[in-house]
Design a protein around this motif. Structure first.
Motif, PDB file in Angstrom:
ATOM      1  N   LEU A 167      28.956  42.875  37.112  1.00  0.00           N
ATOM      2  CA  LEU A 167      28.494  42.330  35.840  1.00  0.00           C
ATOM      3  C   LEU A 167      28.410  43.427  34.781  1.00  0.00           C
ATOM      4  N   LEU A 168      27.896  44.591  35.161  1.00  0.00           N
ATOM      5  CA  LEU A 168      27.819  45.699  34.210  1.00  0.00           C
ATOM      6  C   LEU A 168      29.213  46.179  33.793  1.00  0.00           C
ATOM      7  N   LEU A 202      36.947  37.794  29.802  1.00  0.00           N
ATOM      8  CA  LEU A 202      36.131  36.656  30.213  1.00  0.00           C
ATOM      9  C   LEU A 202      36.777  35.885  31.356  1.00  0.00           C
ATOM     10  N   VAL A 203      38.063  35.611  31.248  1.00  0.00           N
ATOM     11  CA  VAL A 203      38.770  34.901  32.314  1.00  0.00           C
ATOM     12  C   VAL A 203      38.795  35.741  33.588  1.00  0.00           C
ATOM     13  N   GLY A 204      38.977  37.041  33.446  1.00  0.00           N
ATOM     14  CA  GLY A 204      38.932  37.926  34.616  1.00  0.00           C
ATOM     15  C   GLY A 204      37.599  37.871  35.324  1.00  0.00           C
ATOM     16  N   TYR A 205      36.519  37.831  34.557  1.00  0.00           N
ATOM     17  CA  TYR A 205      35.187  37.745  35.168  1.00  0.00           C
ATOM     18  C   TYR A 205      35.012  36.424  35.904  1.00  0.00           C
ATOM     19  N   VAL A 206      35.475  35.345  35.327  1.00  0.00           N
ATOM     20  CA  VAL A 206      35.353  34.040  35.986  1.00  0.00           C
ATOM     21  C   VAL A 206      36.150  34.028  37.286  1.00  0.00           C
ATOM     22  N   ILE A 207      37.348  34.592  37.273  1.00  0.00           N
ATOM     23  CA  ILE A 207      38.174  34.626  38.490  1.00  0.00           C
ATOM     24  C   ILE A 207      37.504  35.460  39.576  1.00  0.00           C
ATOM     25  N   VAL A 208      36.976  36.634  39.207  1.00  0.00           N
ATOM     26  CA  VAL A 208      36.300  37.485  40.197  1.00  0.00           C
ATOM     27  C   VAL A 208      35.065  36.778  40.763  1.00  0.00           C
ATOM     28  N   ALA A 209      34.317  36.100  39.911  1.00  0.00           N
ATOM     29  CA  ALA A 209      33.120  35.401  40.376  1.00  0.00           C
ATOM     30  C   ALA A 209      33.484  34.250  41.313  1.00  0.00           C
ATOM     31  N   MET A 210      34.560  33.533  41.010  1.00  0.00           N
ATOM     32  CA  MET A 210      34.967  32.423  41.881  1.00  0.00           C
ATOM     33  C   MET A 210      35.455  32.932  43.232  1.00  0.00           C
ATOM     34  N   LYS A 211      36.209  34.034  43.235  1.00  0.00           N
ATOM     35  CA  LYS A 211      36.680  34.592  44.507  1.00  0.00           C
ATOM     36  C   LYS A 211      35.514  35.089  45.352  1.00  0.00           C
ATOM     37  N   GLU A 212      34.523  35.686  44.708  1.00  0.00           N
ATOM     38  CA  GLU A 212      33.352  36.164  45.439  1.00  0.00           C
ATOM     39  C   GLU A 212      32.578  34.999  46.040  1.00  0.00           C
ATOM     40  N   ASP A 213      32.452  33.910  45.305  1.00  0.00           N
ATOM     41  CA  ASP A 213      31.751  32.733  45.801  1.00  0.00           C
ATOM     42  C   ASP A 213      32.503  32.126  46.981  1.00  0.00           C
ATOM     43  N   GLN A 214      33.836  32.088  46.912  1.00  0.00           N
ATOM     44  CA  GLN A 214      34.633  31.561  48.011  1.00  0.00           C
ATOM     45  C   GLN A 214      34.519  32.429  49.246  1.00  0.00           C
ATOM     46  N   ALA A 231      40.519  39.493  19.917  1.00  0.00           N
ATOM     47  CA  ALA A 231      40.023  38.210  20.426  1.00  0.00           C
ATOM     48  C   ALA A 231      40.723  37.819  21.721  1.00  0.00           C
ATOM     49  N   ILE A 232      42.030  38.056  21.779  1.00  0.00           N
ATOM     50  CA  ILE A 232      42.777  37.755  23.005  1.00  0.00           C
ATOM     51  C   ILE A 232      42.277  38.611  24.156  1.00  0.00           C
ATOM     52  N   LEU A 233      42.032  39.899  23.907  1.00  0.00           N
ATOM     53  CA  LEU A 233      41.548  40.780  24.977  1.00  0.00           C
ATOM     54  C   LEU A 233      40.137  40.397  25.425  1.00  0.00           C
ATOM     55  N   ALA A 234      39.305  39.925  24.508  1.00  0.00           N
ATOM     56  CA  ALA A 234      37.974  39.461  24.897  1.00  0.00           C
ATOM     57  C   ALA A 234      38.089  38.253  25.826  1.00  0.00           C
ATOM     58  N   ALA A 254      33.384  46.238  29.582  1.00  0.00           N
ATOM     59  CA  ALA A 254      34.748  45.908  29.173  1.00  0.00           C
ATOM     60  C   ALA A 254      34.743  44.913  28.019  1.00  0.00           C
ATOM     61  N   MET A 255      33.817  43.960  28.049  1.00  0.00           N
ATOM     62  CA  MET A 255      33.738  42.970  26.977  1.00  0.00           C
ATOM     63  C   MET A 255      33.346  43.620  25.652  1.00  0.00           C
ATOM     64  N   PHE A 256      32.598  44.689  25.730  1.00  0.00           N
ATOM     65  CA  PHE A 256      32.196  45.411  24.528  1.00  0.00           C
ATOM     66  C   PHE A 256      33.271  46.394  24.074  1.00  0.00           C
ATOM     67  N   ALA A 257      33.756  47.206  24.981  1.00  0.00           N
ATOM     68  CA  ALA A 257      34.614  48.334  24.617  1.00  0.00           C
ATOM     69  C   ALA A 257      36.075  47.945  24.384  1.00  0.00           C
TER      70      ALA A 257
END
Length: 114
Positions: free
Chosen positions: A46-47, A88-100, A81-84, A52-55
């Protein structure tokens, strides 16, 4: 006229000094386990994504506005905006893989226990 009652505070115990035997307190002979509710790896991910979302969008804007897009701030802002959204999509994918992976580990433990 209102009358106030006087309380004797010396007889009352504070929440710290009280010995509760509630449903979440350890039973006799058991040790109290104090563990973090969220694993350290999740907090680090998360950190990392927060940084990454900031920088990433800000740095991409300032690096490309005068070099690649030659002063056109609209294109540089669009790229930021595209990189942001990519972060965001990368974080969602990582979170879903971790949950699986957690769900699969729980299923494997259940199969081994039978």
């Amino acid at each position: 006229m209102t009358m106030a009652t006087k309380r004797n505070l010396s007889q009352e115990k504070s929440a710290v000094g009280r010995d509760d035997n509630g449903p979440f307190s350890p039973k006799a002979g058991e040790k109290s386990i104090i563990a973090p509710a969220v694993p350290t790896s999740v907090i680090l991910k998360l950190l990392g994504f927060t940084f990454a979302m900031f920088a990433l969008p800000i740095s991409s804007y300032f690096l490309t506005v005068n070099t690649i897009f030659r002063g056109n701030s609209t294109y540089a802002g669009g790229l930021a905006a595209i990189l942001a959204n990519v972060v965001l999509v990368g974080y969602v994918i990582v979170a879903m893989k971790e949950d699986q992976s957690e769900r699969l580990e729980a299923e494997e433990k259940a199969k081994k226990g039978q």
